[in-house]
Enzyme design. Sequence first.
Site, PDB file in Angstrom:
ATOM      1  N   GLU A   1      36.169  65.213  36.659  1.00  0.00           N
ATOM      2  CA  GLU A   1      37.907  64.616  36.481  1.00  0.00           C
ATOM      3  C   GLU A   1      38.569  65.912  36.419  1.00  0.00           C
ATOM      4  O   GLU A   1      39.767  65.873  36.550  1.00  0.00           O
ATOM      5  CB  GLU A   1      37.914  63.720  35.539  1.00  0.00           C
ATOM      6  CG  GLU A   1      38.212  64.302  33.919  1.00  0.00           C
ATOM      7  CD  GLU A   1      36.832  64.600  33.366  1.00  0.00           C
ATOM      8  OE1 GLU A   1      35.732  64.859  34.079  1.00  0.00           O
ATOM      9  OE2 GLU A   1      36.671  64.924  32.022  1.00  0.00           O
TER      10      GLU A   1
ATOM     11  N   HIS B   1      32.342  68.208  34.343  1.00  0.00           N
ATOM     12  CA  HIS B   1      33.579  67.363  34.176  1.00  0.00           C
ATOM     13  C   HIS B   1      34.152  67.256  35.735  1.00  0.00           C
ATOM     14  O   HIS B   1      34.915  67.877  36.007  1.00  0.00           O
ATOM     15  CB  HIS B   1      34.586  67.867  33.459  1.00  0.00           C
ATOM     16  CG  HIS B   1      34.340  67.730  31.783  1.00  0.00           C
ATOM     17  ND1 HIS B   1      34.711  66.821  31.150  1.00  0.00           N
ATOM     18  CD2 HIS B   1      33.419  68.466  31.219  1.00  0.00           C
ATOM     19  CE1 HIS B   1      34.314  66.735  29.932  1.00  0.00           C
ATOM     20  NE2 HIS B   1      33.645  67.792  30.020  1.00  0.00           N
TER      21      HIS B   1
ATOM     22  N   CYS C   1      30.169  63.807  30.025  1.00  0.00           N
ATOM     23  CA  CYS C   1      30.201  64.764  28.619  1.00  0.00           C
ATOM     24  C   CYS C   1      29.730  63.660  27.671  1.00  0.00           C
ATOM     25  O   CYS C   1      28.827  63.433  27.549  1.00  0.00           O
ATOM     26  CB  CYS C   1      31.401  65.436  28.601  1.00  0.00           C
ATOM     27  SG  CYS C   1      31.386  66.831  27.318  1.00  0.00           S
TER      28      CYS C   1
END
Lengths: 227, 87, 87, 664
Positions: free
Chosen positions: A198, A196, A87
């Site tokens: 994560e 994302h 991002c």
Amino acid sequence: MTARVGVVTFPGSLDDGDAARAVRIAGAEPVRLWHGDPDLRGVDAVVLPGGFSYGDYLRCGAIARFAPVMETLVDAARGGLPVLGICNGFQILCEAHLLPGALTRNQHLHFRNRDQVLRVEAVGTAWTNAFQSGQEILIPVKNGEGCYVADAATLDQLEAEGRVVARYVGGNPNGSQRDIAAITNPAGNVVGIMPHPEHAVEALTGPSLDGLGFFTSVLKHLVGAPA
Amino acid sequence: MPRVVVDVMLKPEILDPQGQAVANALPRLGVSDVASVRIGRRIEIDFTGEPDLDRAREIADKLLANPVIEDFTVRLVETDETAGAHP
Amino acid sequence: MPRVVVDVMLKPEILDPQGQAVANALPRLGVSDVASVRIGRRIEIDFTGEPDLDRAREIADKLLANPVIEDFTVRLVETDETAGAHP
Amino acid sequence: MTTHPDPAVRETPGGQPAVPAEPFAATVAPQAGPVDPAARPGEPVHPESSRPVPAADWAHGLDTVPRAAETPEELQPYAELGLRDDEYDRIRQILGRRPTQAELAMYSIMWSEHCSYKSSKVHLRQFGEKAPPSDRLLAGIGENAGVVQVSDELAVTFKVESHNHPSFVEPYQGAATGVGGIVRDILAMGARPVAVMDPLRFGAAEHPDTARVLPGVVAGVGGYGNCLGLPNIGGEVVFDPCYQGNPLVNALCLGVLRVDRLQKKEATGPGNVVVLMGARTGRDGIGGVSVLASATFDEGSEQRRPSVQVGDPFMEKLLIEACLELYDAELVVGIQDLGGAGLTCALTETAASAGTGMRVWLERVPLREASMEPQEILASESQERMLLVVAPDKLEAVLKTAEKWGVWATAIGEVTAPSPDGRPGRLVITWRDQLVVDVPPGSLVDDGPVYARPMREPADLILLQADRAETLPRPSTPEALRETVLRMIASPNLADKTWVTEQYDRYVLGNTVLAQPEDSGVIRIDERTGLGVALSLDGNGRYARLDPYHGTKLALAEAYRNVAVTGAKPIAVTNCLNFGSPEDPGVMWQFAEAVRGLADGCLELGIPVTGGNVSFYNQTGAAAIHPTPVVGVLGVLDDVASRVPMGFVPRTASDHDQLFLLGE
Ligand SMILES: Nc1ncnc2c1ncn2[C@@H]1O[C@H](COP(=O)(O)OP(=O)(O)O)[C@@H](O)[C@H]1O
């Protein structure tokens, strides 16, 4: 020996803790790096996390690019150090010219957060070797400026060289050209991704565990890489 | 054909976090003689026919600027003077 | 004291969704003679001493504009001509 | 009938206070920050009392304490500042002279409804009186936010606040700074903010102004919260014509702290340094105070129109990290956020709560605009600032931490001792060597007016209540039923809220276990043990309009149920009471009933109200909004893995879930 993966904190980084958690869950040791310190502390790979570095003022990633840590990181990345920009990290990598093109305002002009299906297309990179080519994965996307743009020649080159790492499937959340969600540099060690991974590493808090593959990939890559 | 340019800037007393962030970053580029940076919007309007300043002013007032926190100016510019034309 | 103004606009071939949103909203205000709207940034830089155009150009090139998607122009403006000064 | 508070005025000490010599004046600017001419440290300060007032200052209109003493009859615009005749008289009595411009501005702010709770205080007492005893409550009503212990080491703090009027004037910035303000309240308790929620109410969905207000508010809540890295885990979006012109923007923040990191606001320890940290001070949201306060002195003041507060979430993020680092290193004695009443509120509250005095050199406050006057600096609502009380030997470490995070930190004063006879100290403020404020801080914070406003049940209530739902026609044919269902589905209040919630980051921090559209948000607060909390906010203005007592209980019950069905044990309540004008006896009656309902409901459920906020004057002309109490309930889950989401889990074909309906 466990791999040591650096996570850089810029003023305004937000997903740095999440990136470190993902690194840990993948089985590596997260090492926190500070924007103002050019020392990479001997890490084996680096994640530039999501967030709003410097408030995302002016252009996302524009100011972060001049942080002391970036000077070292740009050289190290050119030398083959695996770097994943997520991002805001992707935006920083583009601003630092480690990746081509730019990320602009979402076409619909809103910040958008949803669970997004991606198709992984390039599985030869340091960060995607755990996936199958064409594999569809579900991870959160959340950004206000995630619309990938580049001139036609650059886009064609990315396609021709197999450097489009992942594309949006089932709806493009931000208007990205050619549905691009992630790209890599020619060497495959630097990857920028808008959604994302994560945030998809624990069943309790994410829509899937699909994000973990990015972090396990780099470990596999490091084992295979020459010392 | 001339084009209408509307410049929209935050009123002077309103905090401009963007400008401040840029100003704070400059020393890292080796620039130390900048006192302040303010960031606003530049809006270029092309009319189908003759450019219409009054009309542009109305658009600016209603749509382009937020009069609570911003001021604007409207002017005519020859197209070859505009930023877009300089590569 | 004159001030340096840097205008940063998206390159013509890059889509400007903000400008388009404004253009699309105009008919609702009864405006039908606008062909296009482009929205960019206007950056006003005050130097501590004499305004330095070369320095400003360097800042613009390195930081204020992203050459991949944007063009910029740099110019000197008398302070009382700037948007901020017109209430 | 309106009762006037008992003017128990303290004796004003005669003569000038002893002004200590300047201790130190340290400023750190963000490392890469521009040079700020207004933050020049180290200028000598001469107590104003030691020399005659120079004529030039008179010409400039700087109103000093000696000047106020010498010109008792000078007209002051107290009425325009919202002070009543008797309130102004009371100030004169407290000070033994007329207030200076700066003092007048301070009293008008601190004695406003917003800050003093002068109309609500007599009712809100019930929350304390009816609260069940709780050994979990580490901080309750009266603090920046309630703090509840949830394990041996951890506590959570949460509070909901309104930012209604500013969000109508400038929807984006109003909503953004609403989030920023509540986050600082949570931060001031020593907690790391970990989630936000946003109960919102707008006018009719199809009204043109809703098209201006709603997108701006949502973008503002998202813009600020997303940029701070706080997951948004729930809220409300309600449309009703009664909110046209008075949208309600409430914001809740949840924070987590180690029990031993709980912070206090008291400015204890004479000799301790008072440090202002965060953004520079500008003419934000002064609300006309400065202009009016100087109206009689300065003709050019119309140009300085009161301006909207603009938020800088990036600065707030840095401020959060800097504060948390200070707490961890145990570098602060006291801390207070700067909210609605800016420096005025922070200085007086921190001093008053400790019974100490304070000596402040106002010209040291870093300014955005050098031309600001003392009363403007004191009234400014510039965002992203905190006031710290620091032991002198820790000052350097504090300034270093601020520098690391790139926020301004400036020693602007010091804590002074209470007077030897035991009375609290005084707040003494100079501006470029001139004494502009000399007040007992408690007189602003605790001795404000308190009103028992007249109350009367609204005349139309009987009619409203007579119009019972049972009398409405029922759909009796399949066609009519279909019609009803379609109408309900099309109702904006029942519609999917994804357009709003997609603009909020729900994933950041990686601890969001449940978020919208779930009935409650659930946040994991301890990764090791799985300990977590559930939060739900509810309100129903239409019920409350029909019956404020039961309507408020219903809101509480709904939030309580929402939390309970996740598997959490409800333990604490917060609330935001949005009402019309307290000067309208009908509104005041609604308010009193709502408070009584909430207090009784909490008593029955056995959980305490730990904090909240009152927003009055949500009305246009004589038309008030529906009384809208918004109630938040917080619950604890020992292990978030056991939470129950609201959706049915897909099962293999043979393994069906069974459905039960509980209750009547
Ligand atoms: N409706 C309410 N219920 C309970 N407590 C309230 C309510 N309204 C205000 N309070 C309490 O009164 C105190 C002052 O409120 P406020 O001025 O909003 O706090 P702050 O000084 O943090 O802005 C706070 O402790 C707050 O929790």
